[in-house]
Design a protein around this motif. Structure first.
Motif, PDB file in Angstrom:
ATOM      1  N   VAL A   3       0.749  -1.118  -0.619  1.00  0.00           N
ATOM      2  CA  VAL A   3      -0.047  -0.164   0.141  1.00  0.00           C
ATOM      3  C   VAL A   3       0.997   1.533   0.211  1.00  0.00           C
ATOM      4  CG1 VAL A   3      -1.790   1.490   1.079  1.00  0.00           C
ATOM      5  CG2 VAL A   3      -1.634  -1.194   1.250  1.00  0.00           C
ATOM      6  N   SER A   4       1.835   1.610   1.252  1.00  0.00           N
ATOM      7  CA  SER A   4       2.993   2.063   1.160  1.00  0.00           C
ATOM      8  C   SER A   4       3.501   2.259  -0.827  1.00  0.00           C
ATOM      9  CB  SER A   4       4.036   1.985   2.328  1.00  0.00           C
ATOM     10  OG  SER A   4       5.048   3.144   2.039  1.00  0.00           O
ATOM     11  N   ARG A   5       3.563   1.577  -1.424  1.00  0.00           N
ATOM     12  CA  ARG A   5       4.867   1.337  -2.822  1.00  0.00           C
ATOM     13  C   ARG A   5       3.942   2.292  -3.700  1.00  0.00           C
ATOM     14  NH1 ARG A   5       7.279  -3.217  -1.317  1.00  0.00           N
ATOM     15  NH2 ARG A   5       5.765  -4.269  -2.463  1.00  0.00           N
ATOM     16  N   ARG A   6       2.349   2.061  -3.313  1.00  0.00           N
ATOM     17  CA  ARG A   6       0.722   2.685  -4.195  1.00  0.00           C
ATOM     18  C   ARG A   6       1.364   3.457  -4.442  1.00  0.00           C
ATOM     19  NH1 ARG A   6      -3.660  -1.539  -3.766  1.00  0.00           N
ATOM     20  NH2 ARG A   6      -2.871  -1.670  -1.892  1.00  0.00           N
ATOM     21  N   LEU A   7       1.196   3.990  -2.524  1.00  0.00           N
ATOM     22  CA  LEU A   7       0.698   5.501  -2.499  1.00  0.00           C
ATOM     23  C   LEU A   7       2.234   6.591  -2.597  1.00  0.00           C
ATOM     24  CD1 LEU A   7      -0.762   7.608  -0.332  1.00  0.00           C
ATOM     25  CD2 LEU A   7       0.508   7.231   1.124  1.00  0.00           C
ATOM     26  N   ARG A   8       3.006   5.684  -2.630  1.00  0.00           N
ATOM     27  CA  ARG A   8       4.480   6.287  -3.340  1.00  0.00           C
ATOM     28  C   ARG A   8       3.779   6.941  -4.726  1.00  0.00           C
ATOM     29  NH1 ARG A   8       7.433   4.515   1.254  1.00  0.00           N
ATOM     30  NH2 ARG A   8       8.043   2.347   0.038  1.00  0.00           N
ATOM     31  N   ALA A   9       3.770   5.935  -5.272  1.00  0.00           N
ATOM     32  CA  ALA A   9       3.307   5.733  -7.012  1.00  0.00           C
ATOM     33  C   ALA A   9       2.775   6.464  -7.179  1.00  0.00           C
ATOM     34  CB  ALA A   9       3.311   4.697  -7.659  1.00  0.00           C
ATOM     35  N   ILE A  10       1.173   7.237  -6.495  1.00  0.00           N
ATOM     36  CA  ILE A  10       0.456   7.870  -7.127  1.00  0.00           C
ATOM     37  C   ILE A  10       0.870   9.256  -6.586  1.00  0.00           C
ATOM     38  CG2 ILE A  10      -1.680   8.675  -6.419  1.00  0.00           C
ATOM     39  CD1 ILE A  10      -1.765   5.617  -5.630  1.00  0.00           C
ATOM     40  N   VAL A  11       1.812   9.606  -5.285  1.00  0.00           N
ATOM     41  CA  VAL A  11       1.654  10.697  -5.132  1.00  0.00           C
ATOM     42  C   VAL A  11       3.154  10.990  -6.059  1.00  0.00           C
ATOM     43  CG1 VAL A  11       1.233  10.530  -3.195  1.00  0.00           C
ATOM     44  CG2 VAL A  11       3.731  10.058  -3.027  1.00  0.00           C
ATOM     45  N   ALA A  12       3.929  10.785  -6.818  1.00  0.00           N
ATOM     46  CA  ALA A  12       5.599  11.225  -8.237  1.00  0.00           C
ATOM     47  C   ALA A  12       4.199  11.541  -8.846  1.00  0.00           C
ATOM     48  CB  ALA A  12       5.823   9.854  -7.907  1.00  0.00           C
ATOM     49  N   ARG A  13       2.897  10.691  -8.845  1.00  0.00           N
ATOM     50  CA  ARG A  13       2.585  10.960 -10.618  1.00  0.00           C
ATOM     51  C   ARG A  13       1.769  12.448 -10.145  1.00  0.00           C
ATOM     52  NH1 ARG A  13       0.317   5.346 -11.389  1.00  0.00           N
ATOM     53  NH2 ARG A  13      -1.113   6.704 -10.263  1.00  0.00           N
ATOM     54  N   THR A  14       0.883  12.779  -9.047  1.00  0.00           N
ATOM     55  CA  THR A  14      -0.275  14.364  -8.557  1.00  0.00           C
ATOM     56  C   THR A  14       1.080  15.113  -8.447  1.00  0.00           C
ATOM     57  OG1 THR A  14      -0.232  13.297  -6.604  1.00  0.00           O
ATOM     58  CG2 THR A  14      -1.931  12.349  -8.045  1.00  0.00           C
ATOM     59  N   GLY A  15       2.171  14.815  -7.904  1.00  0.00           N
ATOM     60  CA  GLY A  15       2.784  16.051  -7.411  1.00  0.00           C
ATOM     61  C   GLY A  15       3.036  16.424  -6.034  1.00  0.00           C
ATOM     62  N   LEU A  16       1.805  15.832  -5.142  1.00  0.00           N
ATOM     63  CA  LEU A  16       1.266  15.842  -3.628  1.00  0.00           C
ATOM     64  C   LEU A  16       1.803  15.189  -2.851  1.00  0.00           C
ATOM     65  CD1 LEU A  16      -2.717  15.411  -4.405  1.00  0.00           C
ATOM     66  CD2 LEU A  16      -1.600  17.543  -3.986  1.00  0.00           C
ATOM     67  N   THR A  17       1.716  15.629  -1.926  1.00  0.00           N
ATOM     68  CA  THR A  17       2.288  15.225  -0.477  1.00  0.00           C
ATOM     69  C   THR A  17       1.756  13.918  -0.047  1.00  0.00           C
ATOM     70  OG1 THR A  17       1.585  15.892   1.043  1.00  0.00           O
ATOM     71  CG2 THR A  17       3.584  16.917   0.400  1.00  0.00           C
ATOM     72  N   PRO A  18       2.536  12.793   0.472  1.00  0.00           N
ATOM     73  CA  PRO A  18       1.462  11.640   0.866  1.00  0.00           C
ATOM     74  C   PRO A  18       0.610  12.434   1.930  1.00  0.00           C
ATOM     75  CG  PRO A  18       3.556  10.696   1.307  1.00  0.00           C
ATOM     76  CD  PRO A  18       3.922  12.760   0.738  1.00  0.00           C
ATOM     77  N   GLU A  19       0.718  13.410   3.138  1.00  0.00           N
ATOM     78  CA  GLU A  19      -0.374  13.492   3.379  1.00  0.00           C
ATOM     79  C   GLU A  19      -1.414  14.147   2.860  1.00  0.00           C
ATOM     80  OE1 GLU A  19       2.918  14.788   4.231  1.00  0.00           O
ATOM     81  OE2 GLU A  19       3.529  12.892   5.786  1.00  0.00           O
ATOM     82  N   GLN A  20      -1.399  15.017   1.839  1.00  0.00           N
ATOM     83  CA  GLN A  20      -1.927  15.868   0.873  1.00  0.00           C
ATOM     84  C   GLN A  20      -3.307  15.034   0.179  1.00  0.00           C
ATOM     85  OE1 GLN A  20       0.350  18.017  -1.251  1.00  0.00           O
ATOM     86  NE2 GLN A  20       0.162  20.524   0.301  1.00  0.00           N
ATOM     87  N   LEU A  21      -2.392  13.471   0.013  1.00  0.00           N
ATOM     88  CA  LEU A  21      -3.487  12.880  -1.058  1.00  0.00           C
ATOM     89  C   LEU A  21      -3.975  12.357  -0.041  1.00  0.00           C
ATOM     90  CD1 LEU A  21      -3.880  11.208  -3.315  1.00  0.00           C
ATOM     91  CD2 LEU A  21      -2.400   9.486  -2.854  1.00  0.00           C
TER      92      LEU A  21
END
Length: 179
Positions: A137-155
Motif C-alpha cells: 500500500v505504501s508503494r502504491r501511495l508513493r507512486a500516486i503522489v509521485a505522479r500527482t505532485g502531492l505529499t502523502p499527507e495531502q493525498l
C-alpha cells in the motif's frame, strides 16, 4: 514588554500635556528625588517584612524613575529651546515619533497574539494521525503522489474528504482525481 524608557516616555507624554515650564520643572525635581530614593533602596537591604506581597521589582522601579527623570529633563529643555509656554505632546516631534514606534510595536504584538490564538483554535479542529501502511500500500501511495505532485499527507487528506459511510457501516470512495 516595555522597556523602562518606553514606559517613561509614555507617562511623561500623558502627564505633561498642558503643563507650563514651572510645573515641568517640578516634575523634573520630583523625578530626580524619586530616582535617588529608588537607587538608595537598591543599595540598602530591605527588611524581611517588606519582601512579601506584590511589590514592584525594585530594580525595575529604579530604572523607570531614572528614565522618567531623563525624559522630564528632555521635555524641559525642549520647552526652553522652543519657547513653549506649555508642553503639547503633538508638537514634540521626537516624542511623537517614539509614540508612533510604540504603537507600531504594540499593534504588531497584538496582531501576532490574534494570529497565534486563531492558530490555536484551528489546531483544535485539526486531526493529526500517524498511519502505518503495509509495504504494498505504501508503494502504491508513493507512486500516486509521485505522479500527482502531492505529499502523502495531502493525498490521504483528499481521500478522506471523499469517503462516505454507507448504511451498513462500510466505507466507500467514488473515483476521483486528486487536485
Amino acid at each position: 514588554m516595555w522597556a523602562a524608557e518606553d514606559v517613561a516616555r509614555a507617562t511623561v507624554r500623558r502627564q505633561g500635556e498642558g503643563l507650563d515650564r514651572g510645573q515641568v520643572a517640578a516634575k523634573v525635581a520630583e523625578a530626580a528625588r524619586r530616582e535617588q530614593e529608588t537607587r538608595e533602596q537598591l543599595r540598602a537591604p530591605a527588611p524581611v517584612s517588606e519582601l512579601d506581597g506584590l511589590r514592584e521589582d525594585p530594580e525595575r522601579l529604579a530604572a523607570v524613575w531614572a528614565a522618567r527623570h531623563t525624559e522630564w529633563r528632555r521635555v524641559a529643555a525642549l520647552m526652553e529651546q522652543e519657547s513653549w509656554p506649555v508642553y503639547a505632546p503633538e508638537q514634540d516631534v521626537l516624542g511623537s515619533e517614539w509614540a508612533r514606534e510604540r504603537e507600531a510595536v504594540r499593534d504588531g504584538a497584538l496582531a501576532r497574539q490574534v494570529a497565534w490564538q486563531k492558530e490555536q483554535r484551528d489546531a483544535r479542529d485539526e486531526l493529526q494521525a500517524y498511519v502505518w501502511l503495509p509495504a504494498d500500500v505504501s508503494r502504491r501511495l508513493r507512486a500516486i503522489v509521485a505522479r500527482t505532485g502531492l505529499t502523502p499527507e495531502q493525498l490521504l487528506a483528499q481521500l478522506a474528504d471523499q469517503v462516505r459511510l454507507n448504511d451498513n457501516g462500510t466505507l466507500a470512495v467514488d473515483a476521483f482525481a486528486p487536485r
